[in-house]
Design a protein around this motif. Structure first.
Motif, PDB file in Angstrom:
ATOM      1  N   THR A   8       0.701  -1.232  -0.370  1.00 30.84           N
ATOM      2  CA  THR A   8       0.038   0.082   0.134  1.00 30.84           C
ATOM      3  C   THR A   8       0.542   0.992   0.013  1.00 30.84           C
ATOM      4  O   THR A   8       1.784   1.253   0.316  1.00 30.84           O
ATOM      5  CB  THR A   8      -0.765   0.030   1.174  1.00 30.84           C
ATOM      6  OG1 THR A   8      -1.813   0.817   1.217  1.00 30.84           O
ATOM      7  CG2 THR A   8      -0.338   0.481   2.497  1.00 30.84           C
ATOM      8  N   ASN A   9       0.017   2.691  -0.566  1.00 27.57           N
ATOM      9  CA  ASN A   9       1.165   3.774  -1.275  1.00 27.57           C
ATOM     10  C   ASN A   9       0.486   4.613  -0.131  1.00 27.57           C
ATOM     11  O   ASN A   9      -0.075   5.925  -0.569  1.00 27.57           O
ATOM     12  CB  ASN A   9       1.445   3.956  -2.248  1.00 27.57           C
ATOM     13  CG  ASN A   9       0.517   4.090  -2.821  1.00 27.57           C
ATOM     14  OD1 ASN A   9      -0.884   3.514  -2.621  1.00 27.57           O
ATOM     15  ND2 ASN A   9       0.590   4.497  -4.520  1.00 27.57           N
ATOM     16  N   TYR A  10      -1.387   3.784   0.487  1.00 24.05           N
ATOM     17  CA  TYR A  10      -2.221   4.385   1.241  1.00 24.05           C
ATOM     18  C   TYR A  10      -2.749   5.733   0.407  1.00 24.05           C
ATOM     19  O   TYR A  10      -4.156   6.146   0.746  1.00 24.05           O
ATOM     20  CB  TYR A  10      -1.685   5.515   2.372  1.00 24.05           C
ATOM     21  CG  TYR A  10      -0.760   5.236   3.181  1.00 24.05           C
ATOM     22  CD1 TYR A  10      -0.567   4.570   4.093  1.00 24.05           C
ATOM     23  CD2 TYR A  10       0.295   5.752   3.433  1.00 24.05           C
ATOM     24  CE1 TYR A  10      -0.524   3.285   5.320  1.00 24.05           C
ATOM     25  CE2 TYR A  10       1.116   4.712   4.373  1.00 24.05           C
ATOM     26  CZ  TYR A  10       1.419   4.162   5.304  1.00 24.05           C
ATOM     27  OH  TYR A  10       1.861   3.603   6.037  1.00 24.05           O
ATOM     28  N   THR A  11      -2.998   5.232  -0.694  1.00 25.44           N
ATOM     29  CA  THR A  11      -3.802   5.974  -1.778  1.00 25.44           C
ATOM     30  C   THR A  11      -5.211   4.990  -1.820  1.00 25.44           C
ATOM     31  O   THR A  11      -5.434   3.679  -0.882  1.00 25.44           O
ATOM     32  CB  THR A  11      -3.529   5.851  -3.659  1.00 25.44           C
ATOM     33  OG1 THR A  11      -3.267   4.049  -4.084  1.00 25.44           O
ATOM     34  CG2 THR A  11      -2.169   6.726  -3.415  1.00 25.44           C
ATOM     35  N   GLU A  12      -6.166   5.168  -2.191  1.00 28.67           N
ATOM     36  CA  GLU A  12      -7.936   5.208  -2.282  1.00 28.67           C
ATOM     37  C   GLU A  12      -7.959   3.183  -2.639  1.00 28.67           C
ATOM     38  O   GLU A  12      -8.320   2.801  -2.612  1.00 28.67           O
ATOM     39  CB  GLU A  12      -8.701   5.253  -2.825  1.00 28.67           C
ATOM     40  CG  GLU A  12     -10.204   5.511  -2.826  1.00 28.67           C
ATOM     41  CD  GLU A  12     -11.489   6.190  -3.610  1.00 28.67           C
ATOM     42  OE1 GLU A  12     -12.639   5.465  -3.441  1.00 28.67           O
ATOM     43  OE2 GLU A  12     -10.534   7.303  -3.181  1.00 28.67           O
ATOM     44  N   LEU A  13      -6.585   3.132  -4.547  1.00 31.42           N
ATOM     45  CA  LEU A  13      -6.205   2.422  -5.158  1.00 31.42           C
ATOM     46  C   LEU A  13      -6.008   1.206  -3.953  1.00 31.42           C
ATOM     47  O   LEU A  13      -5.778   0.089  -4.299  1.00 31.42           O
ATOM     48  CB  LEU A  13      -6.219   2.303  -6.124  1.00 31.42           C
ATOM     49  CG  LEU A  13      -5.314   1.753  -7.648  1.00 31.42           C
ATOM     50  CD1 LEU A  13      -6.754   0.987  -7.886  1.00 31.42           C
ATOM     51  CD2 LEU A  13      -4.133   1.449  -8.219  1.00 31.42           C
ATOM     52  N   ALA A  14      -4.880   1.549  -3.648  1.00 19.86           N
ATOM     53  CA  ALA A  14      -3.900   0.820  -2.583  1.00 19.86           C
ATOM     54  C   ALA A  14      -4.766  -0.101  -1.411  1.00 19.86           C
ATOM     55  O   ALA A  14      -4.779  -1.365  -0.933  1.00 19.86           O
ATOM     56  CB  ALA A  14      -2.959   1.290  -2.655  1.00 19.86           C
ATOM     57  N   GLU A  15      -5.568   0.956  -0.834  1.00 20.73           N
ATOM     58  CA  GLU A  15      -6.871   1.024   0.191  1.00 20.73           C
ATOM     59  C   GLU A  15      -6.984   0.192  -0.243  1.00 20.73           C
ATOM     60  O   GLU A  15      -8.232  -1.369   0.906  1.00 20.73           O
ATOM     61  CB  GLU A  15      -6.151   1.040   1.082  1.00 20.73           C
ATOM     62  CG  GLU A  15      -6.115   2.565   1.133  1.00 20.73           C
ATOM     63  CD  GLU A  15      -4.624   1.833   2.217  1.00 20.73           C
ATOM     64  OE1 GLU A  15      -5.394   1.204   3.871  1.00 20.73           O
ATOM     65  OE2 GLU A  15      -3.746   1.361   2.493  1.00 20.73           O
ATOM     66  N   ASN A  16      -7.957  -0.257  -0.812  1.00 22.07           N
ATOM     67  CA  ASN A  16      -8.697  -1.514  -1.754  1.00 22.07           C
ATOM     68  C   ASN A  16      -8.542  -2.898  -1.787  1.00 22.07           C
ATOM     69  O   ASN A  16      -8.772  -3.254  -1.620  1.00 22.07           O
ATOM     70  CB  ASN A  16      -9.372  -1.057  -3.064  1.00 22.07           C
ATOM     71  CG  ASN A  16     -10.531  -2.092  -3.522  1.00 22.07           C
ATOM     72  OD1 ASN A  16     -11.372  -1.624  -2.955  1.00 22.07           O
ATOM     73  ND2 ASN A  16     -10.207  -2.486  -4.085  1.00 22.07           N
ATOM     74  N   ALA A  17      -7.154  -2.760  -2.889  1.00 20.76           N
ATOM     75  CA  ALA A  17      -6.294  -4.009  -2.575  1.00 20.76           C
ATOM     76  C   ALA A  17      -5.704  -4.211  -1.081  1.00 20.76           C
ATOM     77  O   ALA A  17      -6.172  -6.173  -0.920  1.00 20.76           O
ATOM     78  CB  ALA A  17      -4.939  -3.546  -3.718  1.00 20.76           C
ATOM     79  N   VAL A  18      -5.319  -3.814  -0.147  1.00 16.29           N
ATOM     80  CA  VAL A  18      -5.692  -4.377   1.002  1.00 16.29           C
ATOM     81  C   VAL A  18      -6.219  -5.127   1.859  1.00 16.29           C
ATOM     82  O   VAL A  18      -6.484  -6.144   2.607  1.00 16.29           O
ATOM     83  CB  VAL A  18      -4.854  -3.253   1.952  1.00 16.29           C
ATOM     84  CG1 VAL A  18      -4.915  -3.557   3.173  1.00 16.29           C
ATOM     85  CG2 VAL A  18      -3.810  -3.057   1.737  1.00 16.29           C
ATOM     86  N   ALA A  19      -7.280  -3.773   1.650  1.00 13.77           N
ATOM     87  CA  ALA A  19      -8.838  -5.032   2.240  1.00 13.77           C
ATOM     88  C   ALA A  19      -9.314  -6.094   1.547  1.00 13.77           C
ATOM     89  O   ALA A  19      -9.737  -6.993   2.025  1.00 13.77           O
ATOM     90  CB  ALA A  19     -10.201  -3.529   1.890  1.00 13.77           C
ATOM     91  N   TYR A  20      -9.162  -6.543   0.077  1.00 15.73           N
ATOM     92  CA  TYR A  20      -9.021  -7.471  -0.785  1.00 15.73           C
ATOM     93  C   TYR A  20      -8.692  -8.779  -0.059  1.00 15.73           C
ATOM     94  O   TYR A  20      -8.814 -10.001  -0.319  1.00 15.73           O
ATOM     95  CB  TYR A  20      -9.617  -7.136  -2.319  1.00 15.73           C
ATOM     96  CG  TYR A  20      -9.417  -8.261  -3.216  1.00 15.73           C
ATOM     97  CD1 TYR A  20     -10.508  -7.574  -4.166  1.00 15.73           C
ATOM     98  CD2 TYR A  20      -9.313  -9.352  -3.603  1.00 15.73           C
ATOM     99  CE1 TYR A  20     -11.074  -8.402  -4.854  1.00 15.73           C
ATOM    100  CE2 TYR A  20      -9.828 -10.117  -4.738  1.00 15.73           C
ATOM    101  CZ  TYR A  20     -10.938  -9.968  -5.417  1.00 15.73           C
ATOM    102  OH  TYR A  20     -10.975 -10.466  -5.928  1.00 15.73           O
ATOM    103  N   ALA A  21      -7.302  -8.290   0.493  1.00 19.22           N
ATOM    104  CA  ALA A  21      -6.127  -9.000   0.377  1.00 19.22           C
ATOM    105  C   ALA A  21      -6.579  -9.320   2.054  1.00 19.22           C
ATOM    106  O   ALA A  21      -6.037 -10.670   2.473  1.00 19.22           O
ATOM    107  CB  ALA A  21      -4.520  -8.600   0.658  1.00 19.22           C
ATOM    108  N   ALA A  22      -6.657  -8.673   2.717  1.00 16.88           N
ATOM    109  CA  ALA A  22      -7.326  -8.898   4.239  1.00 16.88           C
ATOM    110  C   ALA A  22      -8.214 -10.299   4.081  1.00 16.88           C
ATOM    111  O   ALA A  22      -8.262 -11.340   5.397  1.00 16.88           O
ATOM    112  CB  ALA A  22      -8.288  -7.525   4.977  1.00 16.88           C
ATOM    113  N   ALA A  23      -9.387  -9.850   2.856  1.00 16.96           N
ATOM    114  CA  ALA A  23     -10.772 -11.006   3.020  1.00 16.96           C
ATOM    115  C   ALA A  23      -9.984 -11.935   2.544  1.00 16.96           C
ATOM    116  O   ALA A  23     -10.660 -13.528   2.854  1.00 16.96           O
ATOM    117  CB  ALA A  23     -11.674  -9.954   1.423  1.00 16.96           C
ATOM    118  N   ILE A  24      -9.735 -12.184   1.470  1.00 16.57           N
ATOM    119  CA  ILE A  24      -8.861 -13.620   1.676  1.00 16.57           C
ATOM    120  C   ILE A  24      -7.878 -14.537   2.739  1.00 16.57           C
ATOM    121  O   ILE A  24      -8.259 -15.296   2.635  1.00 16.57           O
ATOM    122  CB  ILE A  24      -7.836 -13.261  -0.097  1.00 16.57           C
ATOM    123  CG1 ILE A  24      -8.431 -13.438  -0.903  1.00 16.57           C
ATOM    124  CG2 ILE A  24      -7.141 -14.642   0.153  1.00 16.57           C
ATOM    125  CD1 ILE A  24      -7.732 -12.619  -2.285  1.00 16.57           C
ATOM    126  N   ALA A  25      -6.668 -13.402   3.177  1.00 20.07           N
ATOM    127  CA  ALA A  25      -6.769 -13.754   4.754  1.00 20.07           C
ATOM    128  C   ALA A  25      -7.466 -14.894   5.456  1.00 20.07           C
ATOM    129  O   ALA A  25      -7.346 -15.397   6.168  1.00 20.07           O
ATOM    130  CB  ALA A  25      -6.063 -13.143   5.004  1.00 20.07           C
TER     131      ALA A  25
END
Length: 273
Positions: A8-25
């Motif tokens: 993440t670089n804290y942008t909206e795009l990156a934070e959405n990907a982080v949320a996606y990864a957390a759901a997979i985790a």
């Protein structure tokens, strides 16, 4: 415990990907590694800040990342490890991959533009440079189990057993239907031009036990053919194998996988051979 890496670089795009990864985790009981590679902006460099102030900024960024990790751990009920680095993002991702061997790297997928197509972006750079599975997540994608998967298949260059096993395992978990997409050549045409006669049999053997079928699309452009099939079928995940030349090659040797990694409205799962 298996891990998954999200940058993440804290942008909206990156934070959405982080949320996606957390759901997979959460679904797979993985530990999430949350990576941020801190960089000093050109404005800060021009300001000629002292080394002590730059060090303070690095420490502040580390605290921000650790706080985000704690929030994710609480929200998703998972283990989250914060990794704040100060280098170049490609190098930082490579170091984390070498150390933790995550199941997949999850990153945001930029919107399509001429600049992105010609020059690429951080996500496409990681796909190009690292021989590691990358899940590129577009800005509007929210996590859900994929039900319709397109596997854009390069039969001419062979399909590995490991790749087929990964696709089969995912389909078994999510009960997804898999379309094995052939661009411009039918099965009979592939055989006629000298494709490995056992390649299709290996695909059949590797995907046995899941719901899959073959589809041929005629198109002057591989990219347009894949994009059109995604729209026609309503697919919710695209799987591709990054190649520098051959089936995915082009006049300027730009990887079709990397080009597809900007402009899709569904996640792209890039799995290297």
């Amino acid at each position: 415990m298996n891990t998954i890496l999200a940058a993440t670089n804290y942008t909206e795009l990156a934070e959405n990907a982080v949320a996606y990864a957390a759901a997979i985790a959460r679904q797979n009981n993985y530990k999430l590694i949350l990576l941020n590679d801190f960089s000093v902006s050109i404005h800060v460099m021009n300001a000629r800040l002292s080394a002590e102030r730059v060090e303070e900024m690095i420490d502040e960024n580390k605290l921000l990342l650790e706080s985000k990790a704690l929030l994710l751990a609480d929200e998703y009920g998972i283990q989250v490890l914060a990794k704040a680095t100060f280098s170049f993002i490609d190098d930082a991702v490579k170091d984390i991959v070498n150390q933790y061997k995550p199941e997949v790297i999850v990153m945001g997928m930029e919107e399509k533009s001429l600049e992105q197509e010609l020059l690429g972006n951080t996500t496409t750079s990681v796909i190009k440079k690292l021989q590691w599975p990358v899940l590129a997540v577009p800005a509007n994608a929210k996590f859900s189990n994929p039900k319709k998967v397109i596997f854009a298949c390069d039969v001419l260059h062979g399909v590995s057993e490991q790749l087929l096993a990964r696709i089969k395992n995912m389909a078994l978990i999510t009960q997804a239907e898999v379309e094995v997409l052939l661009i411009n050549e039918t099965i009979d045409e592939l055989k006629a031009i000298g494709a490995d006669p056992n390649a299709l049999s290996r695909i059949d053997a590797g995907l046995e036990g899941i719901d899959y079928y073959y589809k041929n699309v005629k198109s002057d452009s591989i990219i347009d053919g894949i994009a059109g099939e995604i729209k026609r079928t309503g697919a919710d995940l695209l799987i591709m194998v990054p190649e520098q030349h051959g089936f995915w090659g082009s006049m300027v040797h730009r990887s079709k996988t990397r080009i597809m990694a900007s402009g899709l409205n569904i996640p792209l799962f890039s799995i290297p051979v």
